[in-house]
Design a protein around this motif. Structure first.
Motif, PDB file in Angstrom:
ATOM      1  N   ILE A  58    -109.976 -36.443-132.204  1.00 52.62           N
ATOM      2  CA  ILE A  58    -109.738 -35.049-132.629  1.00 52.62           C
ATOM      3  C   ILE A  58    -108.107 -35.114-133.034  1.00 52.62           C
ATOM      4  N   VAL A  59    -107.900 -34.594-134.234  1.00 52.52           N
ATOM      5  CA  VAL A  59    -106.546 -34.346-134.659  1.00 52.52           C
ATOM      6  C   VAL A  59    -105.993 -33.176-134.336  1.00 52.52           C
ATOM      7  N   SER A  60    -104.740 -32.967-133.991  1.00 56.17           N
ATOM      8  CA  SER A  60    -104.360 -31.678-133.590  1.00 56.17           C
ATOM      9  C   SER A  60    -102.884 -31.398-133.695  1.00 56.17           C
ATOM     10  N   ARG A  61    -102.468 -30.320-134.212  1.00 59.41           N
ATOM     11  CA  ARG A  61    -100.989 -30.286-134.219  1.00 59.41           C
ATOM     12  C   ARG A  61    -100.085 -30.446-132.803  1.00 59.41           C
ATOM     13  N   THR A  62    -100.680 -29.930-131.708  1.00 59.35           N
ATOM     14  CA  THR A  62    -100.165 -30.313-130.646  1.00 59.35           C
ATOM     15  C   THR A  62    -101.113 -30.866-129.523  1.00 59.35           C
ATOM     16  N   GLY A  63    -100.593 -31.543-128.617  1.00 62.22           N
ATOM     17  CA  GLY A  63    -101.478 -32.469-128.056  1.00 62.22           C
ATOM     18  C   GLY A  63    -102.489 -31.880-126.961  1.00 62.22           C
ATOM     19  N   THR A  64    -101.853 -30.946-126.359  1.00 64.13           N
ATOM     20  CA  THR A  64    -102.508 -30.160-125.193  1.00 64.13           C
ATOM     21  C   THR A  64    -104.059 -29.694-125.482  1.00 64.13           C
ATOM     22  N   ASN A  65    -104.142 -28.886-126.411  1.00 67.41           N
ATOM     23  CA  ASN A  65    -105.700 -28.215-126.597  1.00 67.41           C
ATOM     24  C   ASN A  65    -106.482 -29.591-126.901  1.00 67.41           C
TER      25      ASN A  65
ATOM     26  N   PHE B 150    -115.762 -32.383-125.318  1.00 71.28           N
ATOM     27  CA  PHE B 150    -116.863 -32.925-126.483  1.00 71.28           C
ATOM     28  C   PHE B 150    -116.833 -34.781-126.423  1.00 71.28           C
ATOM     29  N   GLY B 151    -116.160 -35.034-125.413  1.00 71.61           N
ATOM     30  CA  GLY B 151    -116.505 -36.633-125.521  1.00 71.61           C
ATOM     31  C   GLY B 151    -115.877 -37.268-126.706  1.00 71.61           C
ATOM     32  N   ALA B 152    -114.762 -37.161-127.245  1.00 68.74           N
ATOM     33  CA  ALA B 152    -114.115 -37.761-128.175  1.00 68.74           C
ATOM     34  C   ALA B 152    -113.612 -39.189-127.728  1.00 68.74           C
ATOM     35  N   ASN B 153    -113.538 -40.127-128.473  1.00 69.32           N
ATOM     36  CA  ASN B 153    -112.838 -41.143-127.682  1.00 69.32           C
ATOM     37  C   ASN B 153    -111.329 -41.283-127.767  1.00 69.32           C
ATOM     38  N   TYR B 154    -110.719 -40.513-128.719  1.00 65.30           N
ATOM     39  CA  TYR B 154    -109.037 -40.375-128.560  1.00 65.30           C
ATOM     40  C   TYR B 154    -108.704 -39.105-129.422  1.00 65.30           C
ATOM     41  N   THR B 155    -107.374 -38.529-129.258  1.00 65.70           N
ATOM     42  CA  THR B 155    -106.744 -37.651-129.932  1.00 65.70           C
ATOM     43  C   THR B 155    -105.493 -38.074-130.519  1.00 65.70           C
TER      44      THR B 155
ATOM     45  N   ALA C  82    -110.714 -28.352-140.190  1.00 63.93           N
ATOM     46  CA  ALA C  82    -110.879 -26.860-140.139  1.00 63.93           C
ATOM     47  C   ALA C  82    -109.422 -26.280-139.714  1.00 63.93           C
ATOM     48  N   THR C  83    -108.519 -26.748-140.386  1.00 68.71           N
ATOM     49  CA  THR C  83    -107.114 -26.193-140.235  1.00 68.71           C
ATOM     50  C   THR C  83    -106.828 -25.024-140.894  1.00 68.71           C
ATOM     51  N   ARG C  84    -105.572 -24.521-140.966  1.00 68.12           N
ATOM     52  CA  ARG C  84    -105.319 -23.107-141.765  1.00 68.12           C
ATOM     53  C   ARG C  84    -105.507 -23.701-143.291  1.00 68.12           C
ATOM     54  N   HIS C  85    -105.592 -22.591-144.023  1.00 73.07           N
ATOM     55  CA  HIS C  85    -106.389 -22.998-145.437  1.00 73.07           C
ATOM     56  C   HIS C  85    -105.522 -23.465-146.528  1.00 73.07           C
ATOM     57  N   ASN C  86    -104.237 -23.321-146.007  1.00 72.38           N
ATOM     58  CA  ASN C  86    -103.431 -24.207-147.230  1.00 72.38           C
ATOM     59  C   ASN C  86    -103.437 -25.682-147.143  1.00 72.38           C
ATOM     60  N   LEU C  87    -103.874 -26.274-145.883  1.00 77.54           N
ATOM     61  CA  LEU C  87    -104.062 -27.826-145.679  1.00 77.54           C
ATOM     62  C   LEU C  87    -105.464 -28.367-146.128  1.00 77.54           C
ATOM     63  N   HIS C  88    -106.511 -27.235-146.499  1.00 80.20           N
ATOM     64  CA  HIS C  88    -107.843 -27.761-146.764  1.00 80.20           C
ATOM     65  C   HIS C  88    -107.755 -28.760-148.071  1.00 80.20           C
ATOM     66  N   ALA C  89    -107.366 -28.119-149.090  1.00 81.51           N
ATOM     67  CA  ALA C  89    -107.519 -29.303-150.158  1.00 81.51           C
ATOM     68  C   ALA C  89    -106.840 -30.596-150.162  1.00 81.51           C
ATOM     69  N   PRO C  90    -105.411 -30.499-149.700  1.00 79.38           N
ATOM     70  CA  PRO C  90    -104.741 -31.778-149.488  1.00 79.38           C
ATOM     71  C   PRO C  90    -105.086 -32.613-148.542  1.00 79.38           C
TER      72      PRO C  90
END
Length: 309
Positions: free
Chosen positions: A24-31, A39-44, A63-71
């Motif tokens: 799971i990739v996230s801007r902040t680690g805690t969530n 959900f049983g991911a191997n790592y974040t 599933a980021t904010r829309h401006n990052l979808h295409a890039p």
């Protein structure tokens, strides 16, 4: 995003015969750490590149904010990963051109699926069965009682591209799915609000004609109340009227065809994930042909051009 957390991750977990959540990739680690446990991911990680460099990762859900979808979609595709990107696919012509170019230049590219989930709903698939043997064009009316979102909410800003590009694209995809035809012309008009409270990008009517002769109209508005159902679709074709009420009840008049009712709103998110996995595992046709993903996005750009002063 919240959408991924509330809908996609539980579905991925329940489809464990098709999916394993690697990272799971996230801007902040805690969530992400919470979600990782749940959900049983191997790592974040907070590093997208690390996730797409991981040889164990076959596919990426964006599933980021829309401006990052295409890039981000392009980076993942270029790394050889299959991509399920939430809608919208792109916010402007340059982003869409870059995606088109990527696929033009490759003979065996990875799979791209934009999260136009409504076409995967059991209701939409039933409608498609009923209209498949039609002998005439259709008149299609769609009404989206979208609910109010303030003008400073991120979806209304440059990050989101506004609600026509950001959400109404769902319906342009559904029109494309139902007609299975190229769009021929688009017309759109918006209200002219008296203050900045209401906007033009979520209060408009868009009509379009398709090469099969069908005419489809979307009324998208934030002027209403959430006490009223959110979405209704009416199709007039060959002496029949097909009505879909909020993805719960499908009724057909003027025909022996039977409708259906689901216990809860079914907009096809789970089926979308199943189709994506099936296409990766077994090959065959893409869940949504590329031209249709592009077309829904192009319609949204044209509507935006017409309603935005």
């Amino acid at each position: 995003g919240n959408h991924a957390r509330s809908i996609h991750l539980p579905n991925i977990k329940s489809l464990s015969n098709q999916y394993h959540l690697q990272v799971i990739v996230s801007r902040t680690g805690t969530n992400a750490i919470d979600a990782c446990r749940q959900f049983g991911a191997n790592y974040t990680t907070t590093d997208f590149q690390q996730a797409i460099d991981d040889p164990e990762t076959d596919a990426v859900l964006i599933a980021t904010r829309h401006n990052l979808h295409a890039p981000l979609a392009l980076r993942a595709l270029a790394a050889g990963k299959h991509v399920l990107v939430e809608k919208p696919l792109a916010l402007n012509r340059e982003e869409l051109d870059a995606i088109n170019l990527f696929f033009d230049e490759r003979s065996e590219p990875p799979l791209l699926l934009t999260g136009f989930n409504r076409r995967f709903s059991i209701h939409a698939r039933r409608i498609k069965e009923i209209i498949n043997d039609r002998s005439n064009p259709m008149v299609i009316n769609y009404r989206m009682n979208a609910g109010y979102i303030p003008p400073d909410h991120w979806t209304q800003t440059d990050e989101g591209g506004g609600r026509n590009i950001g959400e109404a694209c769902h319906i342009y995809d559904l029109f494309t799915f139902l007609t299975d035809a190229y769009v021929r012309g688009v017309d759109a008009r918006a209200i002219r609000p008296m203050s900045a409270y209401y906007g033009v990008r979520d209060n408009f009517v868009a009509s379009m004609t398709f090469d099969d002769g069908s005419l489809a109209t979307l009324t998208y508005t934030a002027l209403g109340t959430n006490d009223h159902p959110k979405e209704q679709l009416e199709i007039f074709v060959d002496g029949k009227v097909i009505v879909l009420d909020d993805y719960r009840r499908l009724a057909i008049a003027g025909s022996k065809d039977s409708g259906l009712t689901t216990k809860k709103v079914d907009k096809g998110q789970r089926e979308e994930l199943q189709s994506f996995a099936n296409a990766i595992q077994h090959g065959g046709d893409w869940p949504i042909p590329l031209w249709q993903q592009i077309q829904a996005t192009e319609i949204s750009f044209e509507v935006d051009r017409l309603i935005h002063p």
